[in-house]
Design a protein around this motif. Sequence first.
Motif, PDB file in Angstrom:
ATOM      1  N   VAL A  71      21.862   6.063  33.298  1.00 25.63           N
ATOM      2  CA  VAL A  71      21.579   6.720  34.606  1.00 25.63           C
ATOM      3  C   VAL A  71      20.982   8.257  34.431  1.00 25.63           C
ATOM      4  CG1 VAL A  71      22.525   7.458  36.861  1.00 25.63           C
ATOM      5  CG2 VAL A  71      23.171   5.204  35.632  1.00 25.63           C
ATOM      6  N   ALA A  72      19.916   8.545  34.943  1.00 24.89           N
ATOM      7  CA  ALA A  72      19.477  10.083  35.078  1.00 24.89           C
ATOM      8  C   ALA A  72      19.958  10.800  36.475  1.00 24.89           C
ATOM      9  CB  ALA A  72      18.156  10.104  34.920  1.00 24.89           C
ATOM     10  N   ARG A  73      20.274  11.829  36.293  1.00 24.59           N
ATOM     11  CA  ARG A  73      20.693  12.680  37.591  1.00 24.59           C
ATOM     12  C   ARG A  73      20.077  13.811  37.442  1.00 24.59           C
ATOM     13  NH1 ARG A  73      24.128  12.151  41.296  1.00 24.59           N
ATOM     14  NH2 ARG A  73      25.316  13.980  42.455  1.00 24.59           N
ATOM     15  N   PRO A  74      19.531  14.662  38.273  1.00 23.67           N
ATOM     16  CA  PRO A  74      19.185  13.967  39.594  1.00 23.67           C
ATOM     17  C   PRO A  74      18.184  12.800  39.563  1.00 23.67           C
ATOM     18  CG  PRO A  74      18.031  16.027  39.454  1.00 23.67           C
ATOM     19  CD  PRO A  74      18.842  15.879  38.243  1.00 23.67           C
ATOM     20  N   ALA A  75      18.214  11.995  40.558  1.00 21.68           N
ATOM     21  CA  ALA A  75      17.392  10.986  40.595  1.00 21.68           C
ATOM     22  C   ALA A  75      16.773  10.933  42.144  1.00 21.68           C
ATOM     23  CB  ALA A  75      18.042   9.513  40.202  1.00 21.68           C
ATOM     24  N   PRO A  76      15.494  11.146  42.325  1.00 19.69           N
ATOM     25  CA  PRO A  76      14.448  11.340  41.159  1.00 19.69           C
ATOM     26  C   PRO A  76      14.692  12.350  40.411  1.00 19.69           C
ATOM     27  CG  PRO A  76      13.348  11.678  43.325  1.00 19.69           C
ATOM     28  CD  PRO A  76      14.875  10.924  43.584  1.00 19.69           C
ATOM     29  N   LEU A  77      13.949  12.580  39.390  1.00 18.84           N
ATOM     30  CA  LEU A  77      14.021  13.829  38.594  1.00 18.84           C
ATOM     31  C   LEU A  77      13.347  14.921  39.442  1.00 18.84           C
ATOM     32  CD1 LEU A  77      12.493  12.656  34.936  1.00 18.84           C
ATOM     33  CD2 LEU A  77      14.843  12.566  35.978  1.00 18.84           C
TER      34      LEU A  77
ATOM     35  N   GLY B 114       5.052   9.633  36.598  1.00 17.49           N
ATOM     36  CA  GLY B 114       5.567   9.157  35.147  1.00 17.49           C
ATOM     37  C   GLY B 114       6.685   8.122  35.304  1.00 17.49           C
ATOM     38  N   GLU B 115       7.246   7.900  34.104  1.00 17.56           N
ATOM     39  CA  GLU B 115       8.463   7.392  34.068  1.00 17.56           C
ATOM     40  C   GLU B 115       9.226   7.585  32.902  1.00 17.56           C
ATOM     41  OE1 GLU B 115       6.403   2.680  35.307  1.00 17.56           O
ATOM     42  OE2 GLU B 115       6.376   3.365  33.180  1.00 17.56           O
ATOM     43  N   LEU B 116      10.564   7.769  33.243  1.00 14.32           N
ATOM     44  CA  LEU B 116      11.753   8.099  32.168  1.00 14.32           C
ATOM     45  C   LEU B 116      11.926   6.715  31.649  1.00 14.32           C
ATOM     46  CD1 LEU B 116      13.355   9.942  30.808  1.00 14.32           C
ATOM     47  CD2 LEU B 116      14.902   9.923  32.621  1.00 14.32           C
TER      48      LEU B 116
ATOM     49  N   ASN C 178      14.011  -5.387  22.278  1.00 11.97           N
ATOM     50  CA  ASN C 178      12.546  -5.656  22.843  1.00 11.97           C
ATOM     51  C   ASN C 178      12.089  -5.043  23.955  1.00 11.97           C
ATOM     52  OD1 ASN C 178      12.460  -7.800  20.508  1.00 11.97           O
ATOM     53  ND2 ASN C 178      13.580  -9.351  22.077  1.00 11.97           N
ATOM     54  N   ASP C 179      12.592  -4.720  25.130  1.00 12.77           N
ATOM     55  CA  ASP C 179      12.332  -4.261  26.084  1.00 12.77           C
ATOM     56  C   ASP C 179      12.680  -2.767  26.618  1.00 12.77           C
ATOM     57  OD1 ASP C 179      11.174  -6.783  26.779  1.00 12.77           O
ATOM     58  OD2 ASP C 179      13.059  -7.500  27.538  1.00 12.77           O
ATOM     59  N   ASP C 180      11.890  -1.906  27.251  1.00 11.65           N
ATOM     60  CA  ASP C 180      12.039  -0.871  27.662  1.00 11.65           C
ATOM     61  C   ASP C 180      13.041  -0.675  29.063  1.00 11.65           C
ATOM     62  OD1 ASP C 180      11.022   0.874  25.661  1.00 11.65           O
ATOM     63  OD2 ASP C 180       8.878   0.460  26.640  1.00 11.65           O
ATOM     64  N   LEU C 181      13.796   0.354  29.342  1.00 11.17           N
ATOM     65  CA  LEU C 181      14.694   0.055  30.517  1.00 11.17           C
ATOM     66  C   LEU C 181      14.142   1.334  31.488  1.00 11.17           C
ATOM     67  CD1 LEU C 181      17.089  -0.730  32.542  1.00 11.17           C
ATOM     68  CD2 LEU C 181      18.460   0.966  31.061  1.00 11.17           C
ATOM     69  N   LEU C 182      13.708   1.148  32.737  1.00 10.63           N
ATOM     70  CA  LEU C 182      13.159   2.173  33.557  1.00 10.63           C
ATOM     71  C   LEU C 182      14.328   2.774  34.103  1.00 10.63           C
ATOM     72  CD1 LEU C 182      10.971   3.527  35.093  1.00 10.63           C
ATOM     73  CD2 LEU C 182      11.132   1.889  36.735  1.00 10.63           C
ATOM     74  N   VAL C 183      14.446   4.170  33.521  1.00  6.56           N
ATOM     75  CA  VAL C 183      15.601   4.856  34.278  1.00  6.56           C
ATOM     76  C   VAL C 183      15.214   5.779  35.436  1.00  6.56           C
ATOM     77  CG1 VAL C 183      17.095   6.834  33.648  1.00  6.56           C
ATOM     78  CG2 VAL C 183      16.366   5.310  31.724  1.00  6.56           C
TER      79      VAL C 183
END
Length: 603
Positions: free
Chosen positions: A38-44, A124-126, A145-150
């Motif tokens: 999890v990123a904070r703040p969200a959205p960046l 863009g995407e984190l 295998n996969d990226d996670l969209l944060v």
Amino acid sequence: MRYFLRPVAQWLLAAPLLFSACALPRVLKQAETGRTVVARPAPLLASGEAVPFEVTARVPANHLHKGVAYEVLLRYRYEHGLREDTLGRLAFTVGNFVYDDEHKGQLVATQKFSIPNTPGRNPGELLAHGQVRELKKHGKVLRANDDLLVARGIADPARLVTREDTVLTLLPERGNNTMSGTRVLPFYFDEDKWFIRGYLGTNVQALEDLIDANQRTKQVLIIAGHSPDSTDAHNRALASKRVRMLLYYYKQRVKTFSYLNKNENIRFDTLAYVRKWDTFLSKVTSSALKPEQMDSVVSIINDTRGTFEQKEKALHKLSYFDYIEEYIYPVLRFGTVAVTYTAPKRYDSEVYLLSKKIVEKQVEAEALTPEELRYSATLTPLLAEKQRIYEVAAANNPNSWEAFHNLGVVLLQRGEKEPTPKTQKAYYHRAAVNFTLAAHRNPTAEFFYHAATAYHRAGDRLEALQNYDYAIKLGGPRPLLRKIFSDRAALEIEVGQPDEALRSLQYAGPSYQNALNKGLILVGREGYDLALEQYRLAQTLRPTAAAPVYGMAVVAARQKNEAEMGQLLKQAVALDRSYAQRAVEDLEFQDYAQGKVFREALR
């Protein structure tokens, strides 16, 4: 949460003595089962030129294994996936994580990151990507295998700041062919100093140019004073020293460079203001202090029982003394040189034609008076021609603040007509330079505000802040000061200084612009009820404006009130259709963009 110390020994002893690389897939699977990032703040959220954020990752504790570590790699992808910034990693190694007391069996790692805030990075995407790594030299690595969209995109308050530009107009020009008059040049000294300084805030060059112009001088009046602070005021001879320094400087310049004037033919009058409060009170009454604050200051100064020192100490006890110290005291360390002069009268003759010949260097500039040359700029509707006339007028008469100011206005007007942002900003920057030259030749709050406005439009934020500051310190009419504080607050939000912006807004007074900007700050701080108050105030001031309603819709989205959000968005779009596209691109509504309520609101 509690710091991870004791459990380390448990999983180290329980681990097999020989670690096999074939266990890497099992460790990776255990770590990513139930993992969250999890990123904070969200959205960046951008703050000036940077986008600071914090990432928290939680993983199951049962993945821990001797000789291997699970890591979360972070990167930011933008420009349609063509570019990436590698940000770093969160590693679940000893000392880099804690146990989560709220979620049993979970480990938590937290780290702060920052990326530059540039237009190309939004959208863009984190992204987060898990991997396990052997903790030995040249150890093997196994990636998921996969990226996670944060997080997706960057919310930038600077793009949402409301700033209503003041329309700057040309000063009136008159074809006056009489060059007689009185020129007043202010000077400012450093605290407890009497030496003339050669950097910003002085008129040394303007004074030298005036003397070197060799206009017949009748009288020179020199006045100087000091501020009431303990350092300046306790030096009884300071104001007199400042007067003598200006007098000495003037006479030496006349003696060395003037062939028309002689010191013995000029009447010199001097006056030193020592421990007088009248100048201080005039600055206070033309400041942005509130009426009741002004009344308190006046009461202290007019108290006949107190000595000068007692009154000065009483000012220090005021809760708003920081304003007095920062914006009023510096301009009381002043000196003023007033020069009365005369010049031969010349008659008007084909002003416009002669001005064109002067510009094209077919005749000398002396063919017209400086006033006539500037006046000729009003005789043509072409901005390019006006610009060239004012450039020549400023070059031939560097003391003419009127020429520099009007050249700045013309450059602003040309910039507004430019289709490309790069060329537009270049014009704005040139305008700001000329406004600054005008302001230093005629230092008023209004002129420094014009310079700040042009620098603000040009994107030169540091220069804009400095010129807003100069304008406030000089003081002026209350409506002007309130507008200056309002625009400075807008700029402070843009550069990521919300605390300073709130302080500026205290002196800015109520307005549509200020209500929207204060609401924007409060939304960023999750003060939603207070933000709604500001948006309602803005709506009261402009009932047909869409921006306050849109701001309330953002608050509803933050509070997860989808129905209220939809209703407010529908109202905003009805008031201004452009807000439909804005809502589609706004990250505040990304969780609702695919829902029926959102789509219905934008119809």
